[in-house]
Design an enzyme around this catalytic site. Sequence first.
Site, short mmCIF file in Angstrom:
data_model
loop_
_atom_site.label_atom_id
_atom_site.label_comp_id
_atom_site.label_asym_id
_atom_site.label_seq_id
_atom_site.Cartn_x
_atom_site.Cartn_y
_atom_site.Cartn_z
N SER A 15 0.66 -1.20 -0.09
CA SER A 15 0.05 -0.03 -0.03
C SER A 15 0.85 1.26 0.04
O SER A 15 1.76 1.39 0.69
CB SER A 15 -0.90 0.06 1.29
N LEU A 16 0.34 2.41 -0.94
CA LEU A 16 0.97 3.51 -0.95
C LEU A 16 0.26 4.38 0.15
O LEU A 16 0.74 5.74 0.23
CB LEU A 16 0.78 4.15 -2.29
N THR A 62 -9.17 -2.02 3.57
CA THR A 62 -8.96 -2.48 2.12
C THR A 62 -9.28 -4.42 2.25
O THR A 62 -9.65 -4.75 3.32
CB THR A 62 -7.84 -2.28 1.71
N LYS A 66 -13.51 -5.20 4.05
CA LYS A 66 -14.56 -4.18 3.92
C LYS A 66 -15.97 -4.67 4.14
O LYS A 66 -16.71 -3.79 4.90
CB LYS A 66 -14.52 -3.58 2.39
N ASN A 87 -14.93 1.52 3.91
CA ASN A 87 -13.48 1.65 3.75
C ASN A 87 -12.73 2.62 4.52
O ASN A 87 -11.56 2.66 4.39
CB ASN A 87 -13.59 1.93 2.16
N ASP A 102 -15.38 4.74 -1.45
CA ASP A 102 -14.85 4.28 -2.85
C ASP A 102 -15.33 5.06 -3.90
O ASP A 102 -14.71 5.61 -4.99
CB ASP A 102 -14.99 2.82 -2.78
N ALA A 128 -17.65 -7.18 -9.95
CA ALA A 128 -19.02 -7.04 -9.34
C ALA A 128 -18.86 -7.19 -7.69
O ALA A 128 -19.80 -7.61 -7.08
CB ALA A 128 -20.01 -8.13 -9.71
N GLY A 130 -17.14 -5.36 -4.06
CA GLY A 130 -17.47 -4.26 -3.33
C GLY A 130 -17.38 -2.91 -3.85
O GLY A 130 -18.14 -1.96 -3.92
N ASN A 150 -19.04 -8.58 -15.90
CA ASN A 150 -18.32 -9.53 -14.99
C ASN A 150 -18.36 -11.03 -15.52
O ASN A 150 -19.32 -11.18 -16.26
CB ASN A 150 -18.78 -9.67 -13.51
#
Length: 196
Positions: A15-16, A62, A66, A87, A102, A128, A130, A150
Amino acid sequence: MTTRAAVIGSPVSHSLSPAIHSVSFAALGVDWSYEAVDVTPGSLASFMGSVRDGGFGGLSVTMPLKNAVVAHMDSLDDDARTLDAVNCVSVVGRTLRGHNTDGDGCCDALESVAGVRLAGARAVVLGAGGTARSVSLALVRRGATVVIVNRTAANADAVVDLVRSALGESAPVSTGSTTDINAATVLVNTTSVGMN
């Protein structure tokens, strides 16, 4: 005393968020730190107990937490309740409030950074899960016509049902196929392929 914040999920080492938030905290002159904490579904209850006990001032959430983190919230904002997904967690005292940003975050970036006009756009959302649910809901709210693509049509249909349940049966959202991509003016990839 420094207030801690974190992104939780598993895995999160890539993660950034810690770098981005640390720079933001410094620019704002607030005494906060931000870290990545690997939390699995099995360790979530214990971790959320430490948050409630004052260990953190806020969280980003994340995959794959969630949906599972919803059960640990004292309250939810409207989107988190509709989507059954959180989130972001704000912590006030021992009270935890779940948010879902999100969809609006994605749409804000498309409009302000990419210069995309969403009103009247034909958007195809790949996936499809979250994030697809959140992004699809936000896109329709901003005036886009949305097609969900999807591998499993039933999962795409579930996203369509959720958006129509929240916004009305006439909401411009439908299930489509890869052939719909060619007509899209906006393409949003919410699949795990995007993690690479």
